[in-house]
Design a protein around this motif. Structure first.
Motif, mmCIF file in Angstrom:
data_model
loop_
_atom_site.group_PDB
_atom_site.id
_atom_site.type_symbol
_atom_site.label_atom_id
_atom_site.label_comp_id
_atom_site.label_asym_id
_atom_site.label_seq_id
_atom_site.Cartn_x
_atom_site.Cartn_y
_atom_site.Cartn_z
ATOM 1 N N SER A 67 0.853 -1.191 0.000
ATOM 2 C CA SER A 67 0.000 0.000 0.000
ATOM 3 C C SER A 67 0.886 1.236 0.000
ATOM 4 O O SER A 67 1.837 1.331 0.781
ATOM 5 N N GLY A 68 0.566 2.192 -0.866
ATOM 6 C CA GLY A 68 1.324 3.436 -0.884
ATOM 7 C C GLY A 68 2.805 3.194 -1.060
ATOM 8 O O GLY A 68 3.234 2.513 -1.991
ATOM 9 N N SER A 104 14.941 1.799 8.144
ATOM 10 C CA SER A 104 14.073 2.846 7.581
ATOM 11 C C SER A 104 13.849 4.013 8.524
ATOM 12 O O SER A 104 13.298 5.040 8.118
ATOM 13 N N GLY A 105 14.232 3.890 9.791
ATOM 14 C CA GLY A 105 13.849 4.910 10.769
ATOM 15 C C GLY A 105 12.564 4.507 11.474
ATOM 16 O O GLY A 105 11.948 3.493 11.163
ATOM 17 N N THR A 106 12.154 5.302 12.445
ATOM 18 C CA THR A 106 11.030 4.917 13.294
ATOM 19 C C THR A 106 9.697 5.412 12.756
ATOM 20 O O THR A 106 9.622 6.385 12.010
ATOM 21 N N TRP A 155 9.950 8.082 2.831
ATOM 22 C CA TRP A 155 10.730 7.554 1.714
ATOM 23 C C TRP A 155 10.682 6.040 1.775
ATOM 24 O O TRP A 155 10.974 5.445 2.819
ATOM 25 N N ASP A 156 10.336 5.409 0.662
ATOM 26 C CA ASP A 156 10.232 3.952 0.687
ATOM 27 C C ASP A 156 11.603 3.327 0.494
ATOM 28 O O ASP A 156 12.617 4.013 0.314
ATOM 29 N N PHE A 157 11.644 2.002 0.567
ATOM 30 C CA PHE A 157 12.932 1.311 0.488
ATOM 31 C C PHE A 157 13.572 1.449 -0.888
ATOM 32 O O PHE A 157 14.799 1.373 -1.016
ATOM 33 N N ALA A 158 12.782 1.670 -1.920
ATOM 34 C CA ALA A 158 13.375 1.930 -3.232
ATOM 35 C C ALA A 158 14.179 3.227 -3.196
ATOM 36 O O ALA A 158 15.294 3.305 -3.731
ATOM 37 N N ASP A 159 13.626 4.268 -2.563
ATOM 38 C CA ASP A 159 14.359 5.524 -2.399
ATOM 39 C C ASP A 159 15.655 5.307 -1.625
ATOM 40 O O ASP A 159 16.718 5.810 -2.002
ATOM 41 N N MET A 160 15.552 4.572 -0.518
ATOM 42 C CA MET A 160 16.710 4.378 0.354
ATOM 43 C C MET A 160 17.810 3.566 -0.325
ATOM 44 O O MET A 160 19.002 3.868 -0.193
ATOM 45 N N ILE A 161 17.424 2.534 -1.053
ATOM 46 C CA ILE A 161 18.422 1.710 -1.738
ATOM 47 C C ILE A 161 19.087 2.503 -2.859
ATOM 48 O O ILE A 161 20.312 2.441 -3.043
#
Length: 236
Positions: free
Chosen positions: A68-69, A118-120, A95-101
């Motif tokens: 979702s989202g 990802s942070g809290t 920011w999703d994991f795609a952004d982070m990677i």
């Protein structure tokens, strides 16, 4: 957790590099952190045992139906000594994991078993509780306090804080204020209101500055050309 190695990974292919999801508990030493924040480089010092992982490694296909989202429609909660202190949903992430990677792999090789946190979830750390509502803040972690984190589909993990055996860690003015912890032995409850307000403003400013800095770093540039000026010759 990374399963497929890569470098300079484009966002549209980033999720292909994820092997598993799990729960990460980041144990923060706020006295050390507050001394380092004024340096402008962000928190850097870490210690053995400062991260708890687990208990499960869940492959993306196992929770794909809940996507979702920017994440998954999964509830995340935190409890301290059995008391509910935080709740949110994974899909509220900024920011999703795609952004982070995509960001972390810029000029950096990601290898299998590398872990990206990802942070809290909002209100998921005591520092945020103190900075936003100091009048209702119940205190910092004490030795033996149990922290329990839970995410739907990923299980739950629990751990206890341990006594501080490094007496040289703290410096005057850098440690969390024990006066705001009613359980702290010898706590003083007659703090001057002005002193409390000054500390509140400092904590709020530190939190806001760090969020702004991390936000600027994690925000993907609109175009590579717009961020990097053309070379004019010479050595850098």
């Amino acid at each position: 957790m990374i399963g497929r190695p890569g470098r300079d990974i484009p966002r549209e292919r980033a999720l292909d590099h994820i092997a598993d999801y799990t729960i990460l508990c980041d144990w923060s030493a706020r006295d050390l952190q507050l001394r380092e924040l004024p340096l402008g480089a962000g928190p850097a010092k870490s210690m053995d045992g400062a991260i708890t992982l687990g208990p499960l490694l869940v492959t993306p296909d196992e929770i794909e139906s809940r996507r979702s989202g920017k994440g998954f429609a999964l509830v995340m909660t935190a409890a301290l000594n059995g008391k509910h202190v935080s709740e949110g949903r994974w899909d509220s992430i900024d920011w999703d994991f795609a952004d982070m990677i995509a960001y972390t792999s810029r000029g950096t090789e990601l290898r299998p078993c590398d872990v990206i946190g990802s942070g809290t979830v909002p209100t998921g750390c005591l520092f945020e509780h103190y900075a936003t509502s100091p009048e209702t803040f119940t205190g910092w972690l004490q030795p033996g306090d149990e922290v329990r984190l839970s995410i739907e589909g990923l299980g739950q993990t629990a751990g206890a804080s341990w006594p501080d055996r490094t007496s040289s860690r703290s410096a005057p003015g850098s440690e969390p204020d024990p006066a705001h912890n009613p359980q702290h032995k010898g706590a003083q409850h007659h703090d001057n209101d002005n002193h409390r307000c000054r500390r509140h403003r400092r904590f709020r400013t530190d939190l806001s500055r760090e969020r702004h800095r991390l936000g600027a770093l994690l925000r993907p540039p609109r175009s590579h050309e717009a961020q990097v000026p053309p070379r004019q010759g010479g050595a850098a």
